[in-house]
Scaffold this active site. Structure first.
Site, PDB file in Angstrom:
ATOM      1  N   PRO A 135      -4.297  -2.185  -3.705  1.00 24.13           N
ATOM      2  CA  PRO A 135      -5.552  -2.114  -2.936  1.00 24.13           C
ATOM      3  C   PRO A 135      -5.687  -3.307  -2.003  1.00 24.13           C
ATOM      4  CG  PRO A 135      -5.991  -2.956  -5.129  1.00 24.13           C
ATOM      5  CD  PRO A 135      -4.512  -2.687  -5.084  1.00 24.13           C
ATOM      6  N   LYS A 136      -4.813  -3.384  -0.989  1.00 26.89           N
ATOM      7  CA  LYS A 136      -4.682  -4.606  -0.198  1.00 26.89           C
ATOM      8  C   LYS A 136      -5.463  -4.561   1.102  1.00 26.89           C
ATOM      9  CE  LYS A 136      -0.307  -6.252  -1.907  1.00 26.89           C
ATOM     10  NZ  LYS A 136       1.102  -6.529  -1.638  1.00 26.89           N
ATOM     11  N   LYS A 137      -6.156  -5.670   1.395  1.00 24.80           N
ATOM     12  CA  LYS A 137      -6.826  -5.850   2.678  1.00 24.80           C
ATOM     13  C   LYS A 137      -6.453  -7.219   3.234  1.00 24.80           C
ATOM     14  CE  LYS A 137     -11.034  -4.038   3.313  1.00 24.80           C
ATOM     15  NZ  LYS A 137     -12.496  -3.817   3.148  1.00 24.80           N
ATOM     16  N   ARG A 164       0.834  -1.212   0.000  1.00 24.63           N
ATOM     17  CA  ARG A 164       0.000   0.000   0.000  1.00 24.63           C
ATOM     18  C   ARG A 164       0.867   1.260   0.000  1.00 24.63           C
ATOM     19  NH1 ARG A 164      -5.627  -0.996   2.828  1.00 24.63           N
ATOM     20  NH2 ARG A 164      -5.563   1.243   3.018  1.00 24.63           N
TER      21      ARG A 164
END
Ligand SMILES: CC(=O)CC(=O)O
Length: 246
Positions: free
Chosen positions: A115-117, A109
């Site tokens: 767009p990392k979760k 990020r």
């Protein structure tokens, strides 16, 4: 710590960097990619202008297993990539990404704007014969993909070229007052790619609606096919191709 020392720090926290310094070398990085036709309006909604969907109305759903990733560790990842164009040139927009490794989330990020979760993807061979990808978000299944194990050989040079296609992320970092500080399209190209094996086959994908992992917002309309490949490659630093604040 003097200011020079502050500016030489790798990342927060100052007391111990969260991730190693890029470039990152990935050994035996294993991909399972299902390409499908989706809803053109949903694709347009997911792609930030001035990127344009490439007109194919396709989306790729991916699982990636990374057992040996310098600077990061060992982890698995899953997400959605949309084929696009930027100023007429082909690229892939990385729309969603879910993974189980803190250094890769933080570095991904902060540097590239991935767009990392946090979530729990798994790529495995189930019941001896089925390449199987799953994604659990908060213990709830949100994606499952399947493909026969290594049925048809894929061309390794074509696979290496596909891996080296330009990838684009939307990097968004708020300022301390909540206004946007960084709002950019960021591009990168994977380098030093060595494909160790590549296969294709039919594939099936089940996407389940979840508000915090909205993979099903790009619904499956028709299947195109699956690809499975293993490669060594390097992730270098990126470049800014569009700045929304200028
Ligand atoms: C560091 C990264 O962002 C690489 C990845 O997880 O794909």
């Amino acid at each position: 710590m003097n200011p020079k020392e502050v500016l030489s720090l790798q990342s927060m926290p100052a007391a111990s960097a969260s991730y190693g310094r890029p470039p990152y070398r990935f050994i035996d990085r294993e991909f399972f990619i299902i390409t499908y036709e989706s809803d053109p309006a949903a694709i347009r909604q997911a792609v930030p202008e001035p990127l344009q969907p490439d007109g194919s109305n396709t989306v790729s759903y991916e699982w990636i297993k990374m057992p040996d990733s310098s600077g990061l560790g060992s982890y698995e990842e899953s997400g959605i990539v949309i084929p696009c164009t930027f100023q007429g040139e082909p690229c892939n927009f990385v729309a969603q990404m879910y993974l189980d490794n803190a250094p890769a989330i933080l570095g991904g990020r902060e540097i590239w704007g991935f767009p990392k979760k946090w979530a729990n993807p798994r790529l495995s061979v189930e019941g001896t014969e089925t390449l199987t990808g799953t994604l659990h978000y908060n213990h709830v299944l949100v994606a499952m993909g399947t493909m026969p194990f290594k049925h048809n050989l894929l061309d390794q040079a074509d696979t290496a070229a596909a891996i080296a296609k330009t990838q684009v992320n939307l990097k968004l970092i708020p300022d301390v007052d909540g206004t946007p500080k960084i709002a950019q399209l960021v591009a990168y190209t994977l380098e030093n790619v060595t494909v160790k094996g590549a296969w294709s086959g039919p594939a099936r994908l089940n996407l389940i609606p979840h508000v915090n992992a909205p993979v099903a917002d790009l619904p499956v309309k028709a299947y195109i096919g699956g690809k499975h490949f293993i490669a060594d490659l390097t992730l270098p630093y990126a470049r800014v191709i569009h700045d929304y604040l200028q």
